[in-house]
Write a protein that holds these residues in place. Structure first.
Motif, PDB file in Angstrom:
ATOM      1  N   GLU A   1      35.315  25.407 -39.723  1.00 23.87           N
ATOM      2  CA  GLU A   1      35.590  24.301 -38.810  1.00 23.87           C
ATOM      3  C   GLU A   1      36.086  24.800 -37.461  1.00 23.87           C
ATOM      4  OE1 GLU A   1      35.261  20.993 -39.240  1.00 23.87           O
ATOM      5  OE2 GLU A   1      34.475  21.117 -41.284  1.00 23.87           O
ATOM      6  N   LEU A   2      36.825  25.898 -37.480  1.00 26.37           N
ATOM      7  CA  LEU A   2      37.406  26.439 -36.245  1.00 26.37           C
ATOM      8  C   LEU A   2      36.481  27.406 -35.534  1.00 26.37           C
ATOM      9  CD1 LEU A   2      40.946  27.039 -37.738  1.00 26.37           C
ATOM     10  CD2 LEU A   2      40.465  25.529 -35.799  1.00 26.37           C
TER      11      LEU A   2
ATOM     12  N   GLU B   1      46.221  21.167 -36.763  1.00 30.03           N
ATOM     13  CA  GLU B   1      45.511  19.943 -36.386  1.00 30.03           C
ATOM     14  C   GLU B   1      44.187  19.823 -37.134  1.00 30.03           C
ATOM     15  OE1 GLU B   1      43.698  17.737 -32.392  1.00 30.03           O
ATOM     16  OE2 GLU B   1      44.890  19.567 -32.196  1.00 30.03           O
ATOM     17  N   THR B   2      43.459  20.918 -37.235  1.00 30.83           N
ATOM     18  CA  THR B   2      42.170  20.903 -37.937  1.00 30.83           C
ATOM     19  C   THR B   2      42.377  20.650 -39.422  1.00 30.83           C
ATOM     20  OG1 THR B   2      41.241  22.449 -36.324  1.00 30.83           O
ATOM     21  CG2 THR B   2      40.085  22.229 -38.420  1.00 30.83           C
ATOM     22  N   ALA B   3      43.377  21.287 -40.008  1.00 29.63           N
ATOM     23  CA  ALA B   3      43.661  21.082 -41.429  1.00 29.63           C
ATOM     24  C   ALA B   3      44.091  19.652 -41.691  1.00 29.63           C
ATOM     25  CB  ALA B   3      44.738  22.059 -41.880  1.00 29.63           C
ATOM     26  N   ARG B   4      44.897  19.083 -40.800  1.00 27.64           N
ATOM     27  CA  ARG B   4      45.346  17.694 -40.969  1.00 27.64           C
ATOM     28  C   ARG B   4      44.162  16.738 -40.915  1.00 27.64           C
ATOM     29  NH1 ARG B   4      49.211  17.392 -37.100  1.00 27.64           N
ATOM     30  NH2 ARG B   4      47.737  16.565 -35.581  1.00 27.64           N
ATOM     31  N   THR B   5      43.239  16.996 -40.029  1.00 28.65           N
ATOM     32  CA  THR B   5      42.039  16.158 -39.932  1.00 28.65           C
ATOM     33  C   THR B   5      41.231  16.235 -41.228  1.00 28.65           C
ATOM     34  OG1 THR B   5      41.920  16.463 -37.538  1.00 28.65           O
ATOM     35  CG2 THR B   5      39.911  15.765 -38.648  1.00 28.65           C
ATOM     36  N   LEU B   6      41.115  17.433 -41.796  1.00 27.06           N
ATOM     37  CA  LEU B   6      40.405  17.600 -43.062  1.00 27.06           C
ATOM     38  C   LEU B   6      41.104  16.855 -44.193  1.00 27.06           C
ATOM     39  CD1 LEU B   6      39.247  21.341 -43.331  1.00 27.06           C
ATOM     40  CD2 LEU B   6      37.813  19.292 -43.393  1.00 27.06           C
TER      41      LEU B   6
ATOM     42  N   ARG C   1      46.420  24.614 -33.480  1.00 23.32           N
ATOM     43  CA  ARG C   1      45.005  24.243 -33.661  1.00 23.32           C
ATOM     44  C   ARG C   1      44.624  24.294 -35.135  1.00 23.32           C
ATOM     45  NH1 ARG C   1      40.002  27.525 -32.262  1.00 23.32           N
ATOM     46  NH2 ARG C   1      38.326  25.992 -32.374  1.00 23.32           N
ATOM     47  N   ILE C   2      45.131  25.259 -35.858  1.00 21.79           N
ATOM     48  CA  ILE C   2      44.859  25.339 -37.295  1.00 21.79           C
ATOM     49  C   ILE C   2      45.454  24.122 -38.003  1.00 21.79           C
ATOM     50  CG2 ILE C   2      45.307  26.634 -39.412  1.00 21.79           C
ATOM     51  CD1 ILE C   2      45.393  29.175 -37.644  1.00 21.79           C
TER      52      ILE C   2
ATOM     53  N   ARG D   1      36.833  27.046 -45.467  1.00 21.31           N
ATOM     54  CA  ARG D   1      36.426  25.808 -44.800  1.00 21.31           C
ATOM     55  C   ARG D   1      37.076  25.699 -43.424  1.00 21.31           C
ATOM     56  NH1 ARG D   1      35.245  20.376 -46.223  1.00 21.31           N
ATOM     57  NH2 ARG D   1      34.581  19.381 -44.278  1.00 21.31           N
ATOM     58  N   LEU D   2      38.356  26.032 -43.347  1.00 17.72           N
ATOM     59  CA  LEU D   2      39.039  25.961 -42.055  1.00 17.72           C
ATOM     60  C   LEU D   2      38.434  26.925 -41.048  1.00 17.72           C
ATOM     61  CD1 LEU D   2      42.841  25.626 -42.874  1.00 17.72           C
ATOM     62  CD2 LEU D   2      41.437  24.034 -41.575  1.00 17.72           C
TER      63      LEU D   2
END
Length: 213
Positions: A38-39, A16-21, A13-14, A34-35
């Motif tokens: 977002e999480l 995926e969220t970082a990749r989206t950012l 999940r981390i 920031r992560l």
């Protein structure tokens, strides 16, 4: 009343969220603060999975490497066809995530998916009869070519303002302002042209190597 369910924090999940950012805002957008926001978690909780921002970016890069198809090296395709199909898949992954390319360009490091990719290419070339030194060079030159094609658009680098191309200064660039309109088509054609030329050159080298071994 039951408390609202909060998704469990996980490494995937981390990533995926970082990749989206990274995809949306670039490498500079990624920070633990920031992560965490977002999480919906506290910053320190990220350290149970990653110690630094660099580790997170390395994991994002490897998640992109994992998207590259490697099946062509295992299903009986000849080495030239396999290299072609792999290069197309590799470029597609980088085209979908261009902002992570600078991290990928550093080389595989300790990233598992990137190392599997390197192992697959090298192994397939050696199995096809290339000497190990040549197989290493092929892996390197393919990476240079594919990475270079993903670092930016040739066609997109020309502004769409005709006045920027004064015929007195640039007599052959009278249509350059139209390139951006055909960016995808031009870049795809350029990649395929270069890839074909590169592979055809390797075929000729392979014939020479085969005669001397």
């Amino acid at each position: 009343m039951a408390r609202p369910h909060k998704p469990l924090l996980s490494t995937d999940r981390i990533i995926e969220t970082a990749r989206t950012l990274v995809d949306a805002e670039g490498l500079a957008a990624v920070s633990t603060r920031r992560l965490a926001a977002e999480l919906g978690v506290s910053g320190p909780s990220l350290y149970n999975h990653f110690r630094t921002k660099d580790e997170i970016l390395e994991a994002v890069a490897d998640s992109v490497s994992a998207q590259v198809d490697l099946s062509m090296f295992e299903d009986g395709r000849d080495w030239r066809t396999a290299l072609h199909d792999w290069a197309v898949s590799y470029r597609a992954a980088l085209r979908d995530h261009p902002n992570i390319v600078p991290v990928l360009a550093r080389g595989p490091g300790r990233r598992p998916a990137a190392l599997r990719l390197a192992d697959a290419v090298y192994g397939a070339m050696v199995d096809a009869g290339w000497p190990p030194a040549h197989a290493t060079s092929i892996g390197a030159l393919m990476r240079y070519f594919i990475m270079g094609s993903a670092l930016g658009s040739f066609a997109g680098g020309f502004v769409d303002d005709a006045s920027a191309y004064d015929p007195a200064d640039y007599p052959r660039l009278g249509q350059a302002h139209l390139l951006a309109e055909q960016q995808e088509k031009i870049d795809e054609r350029a990649f395929e042209t270069g890839l074909t030329a590169l592979l055809d050159g390797l075929v000729r080298q392979y014939e020479q190597v085969s005669r001397t071994t």
